[in-house]
Design a protein around this motif. Sequence first.
Motif, PDB file in Angstrom:
ATOM      1  N   HIS A   1      -8.010  -0.049   6.263  1.00 32.67           N
ATOM      2  CA  HIS A   1      -7.138   1.313   6.127  1.00 32.67           C
ATOM      3  C   HIS A   1      -7.786   2.380   7.258  1.00 32.67           C
ATOM      4  O   HIS A   1      -8.986   2.987   6.922  1.00 32.67           O
ATOM      5  CB  HIS A   1      -7.082   1.904   4.786  1.00 32.67           C
ATOM      6  CG  HIS A   1      -6.189   1.107   3.750  1.00 32.67           C
ATOM      7  ND1 HIS A   1      -5.041   0.505   4.125  1.00 32.67           N
ATOM      8  CD2 HIS A   1      -6.704   0.531   2.653  1.00 32.67           C
ATOM      9  CE1 HIS A   1      -4.518  -0.130   3.108  1.00 32.67           C
ATOM     10  NE2 HIS A   1      -5.851  -0.170   2.462  1.00 32.67           N
TER      11      HIS A   1
ATOM     12  N   VAL B   1      -2.334   0.179   8.031  1.00 31.94           N
ATOM     13  CA  VAL B   1      -2.991  -1.033   8.002  1.00 31.94           C
ATOM     14  C   VAL B   1      -3.101  -1.322   9.367  1.00 31.94           C
ATOM     15  O   VAL B   1      -2.290  -1.710  10.245  1.00 31.94           O
ATOM     16  CB  VAL B   1      -1.892  -1.883   7.067  1.00 31.94           C
ATOM     17  CG1 VAL B   1      -2.640  -3.388   7.544  1.00 31.94           C
ATOM     18  CG2 VAL B   1      -1.461  -1.843   5.791  1.00 31.94           C
TER      19      VAL B   1
ATOM     20  N   SER C   1     -12.873   3.347   7.275  1.00 36.18           N
ATOM     21  CA  SER C   1     -11.722   2.917   6.386  1.00 36.18           C
ATOM     22  C   SER C   1     -11.736   3.057   5.032  1.00 36.18           C
ATOM     23  O   SER C   1     -10.634   2.941   4.258  1.00 36.18           O
ATOM     24  CB  SER C   1     -11.865   1.311   6.487  1.00 36.18           C
ATOM     25  OG  SER C   1     -11.683   0.677   7.768  1.00 36.18           O
TER      26      SER C   1
ATOM     27  N   MET D   1      -0.326   5.104   3.899  1.00 35.67           N
ATOM     28  CA  MET D   1      -1.510   4.659   4.141  1.00 35.67           C
ATOM     29  C   MET D   1      -1.530   3.588   5.212  1.00 35.67           C
ATOM     30  O   MET D   1      -0.827   2.606   5.101  1.00 35.67           O
ATOM     31  CB  MET D   1      -2.082   4.156   2.848  1.00 35.67           C
ATOM     32  CG  MET D   1      -3.752   3.248   2.748  1.00 35.67           C
ATOM     33  SD  MET D   1      -5.043   4.235   3.112  1.00 35.67           S
ATOM     34  CE  MET D   1      -4.915   5.157   1.578  1.00 35.67           C
TER      35      MET D   1
ATOM     36  N   THR E   1       0.770  -1.306   0.076  1.00 36.01           N
ATOM     37  CA  THR E   1       0.051  -0.110   0.000  1.00 36.01           C
ATOM     38  C   THR E   1       0.881   1.358   0.185  1.00 36.01           C
ATOM     39  O   THR E   1       0.349   2.355  -0.647  1.00 36.01           O
ATOM     40  CB  THR E   1      -0.971   0.171   1.027  1.00 36.01           C
ATOM     41  OG1 THR E   1      -0.326  -0.220   2.591  1.00 36.01           O
ATOM     42  CG2 THR E   1      -1.932  -1.000   1.015  1.00 36.01           C
TER      43      THR E   1
END
Length: 474
Positions: free
Chosen positions: A344, A85, A301, A83, A75
Amino acid sequence: MDGQSPSSATPLIHHDRHNSWWRRHLQLKNSLSSELSGAVGDLGTFIPIVLTLTLVSNLDLSTTLIFTAFYNISTGLLFGIPMPVQPMKSIAAVAVSETPHLTPSQIATAGASTAATLLILGASGLMSTLYRFLPLPVVRGVQLSQGLSFAFSAIKYIRYNQDFITSKSTSARSWLGLDGLIIALASILFLVLSTGAGETHGNNVPSRSQDPVTDDDNDPRSRGSRSSCVNKRLRILNSIPAALIVFLLGLILCFIRDPSIVKDLKFGPSKITLLKITWEDWKIGFLRGAIPQIPLSILNSVIAVCKLSGDLFPDREVSAAKVSVSVGIMNLIGCWFGAMPVCHGAGGLAGQYRFGARSGWSVVFLGAGKLVIGLLFGNSFVRILSQFPIGILGVLLLFAGIELAMASRDMNSKEESFVMLVCAAVSLTGSSAALGFGCGILLFLLLKLREMDYSRPSFLKPKSSVDDELSSIP
């Protein structure tokens, strides 16, 4: 030959596009120390949830670290921004708080069901449509409630000892000790002195001209000298990887609190295998885990993350479809092997930005660290996590929550602020972002309905300010 054929110019165009992609995605946007500091900005939420799922639901920590490491690296390179996780919080809450606890297979089916939903919404274009038409005050309300929720949890982490197995606060934290209030408060002071209120325009520092004018300011030489000194001092402070230093302090304290950790560490990852999943696991995982998680994933998210990315990185705003598909693909790959369901989160993005992350390299570095730990220590790393000072995690979470909540400061009218605050209040008191979102949408529509002019044929459109001015002309 004066002219240049189209065929000879084409490679230059492709070269420029390649350079543009490189600049947007693969170049550092900040100093290396700042990117490294920002990399740990979301660990205030990541570590407590991972630790709880490992202790209560027998989550395979080694598999989770390895898969989330690849997610971070992918990502970071794909989106070109930090970004995050993060764990799917609703699934994690259900897994450890309800009886009987969800098994690893049921957690996996909950994550896969949520992922399949987001993948369909993203690939079909429905998520992009939803993102375009959602009122901004409602989105800000969701961000505000999530940010304040993080901040409230952070204060509990700092003030009280935590029992993550029961998800409850216990006794008041003592002032002294290796996880005492003094260490937590000292960390807060260090972060405030180093990072201030958080940079909003890259690494720019405020100019001296913004300060109140004193008698000595009438002297241009004195004013210029002090301005130079202040800017130099602020540049030095901004260059300190403050969050990384605080996190490394926490790791050192782990071994001081319990030196026997060293003996319990075992080298090598656990064996990665496919989970055995039954139809009963699918039913329980979907009903108890996925149903409450799906609206939260859509709002926080995807929608909130995309909006926040546009606020923090105007030239690199990510698309709702791409983020939605990303969440879907990650979990449809990892959940089958027992990796923790992830998404996210807007709070993670705010936390990483708050401590200096400005490019995708920040989460790439984080992913590389997770991969090394997962391959080197495997499941035995839980011994280190279990001794990590909770007060320091609370400090990191506090700054992430405040940064996310501050994204809602751009409401320009009382009407917008009203919708945002009602949405946030309902979300916080009802413990449901979906409930607050629904109330915010309803309130927004009622206010627009109230402003409609039903005496005109086009009564479906609210009366504009131009119409008001024209109607007032005699």
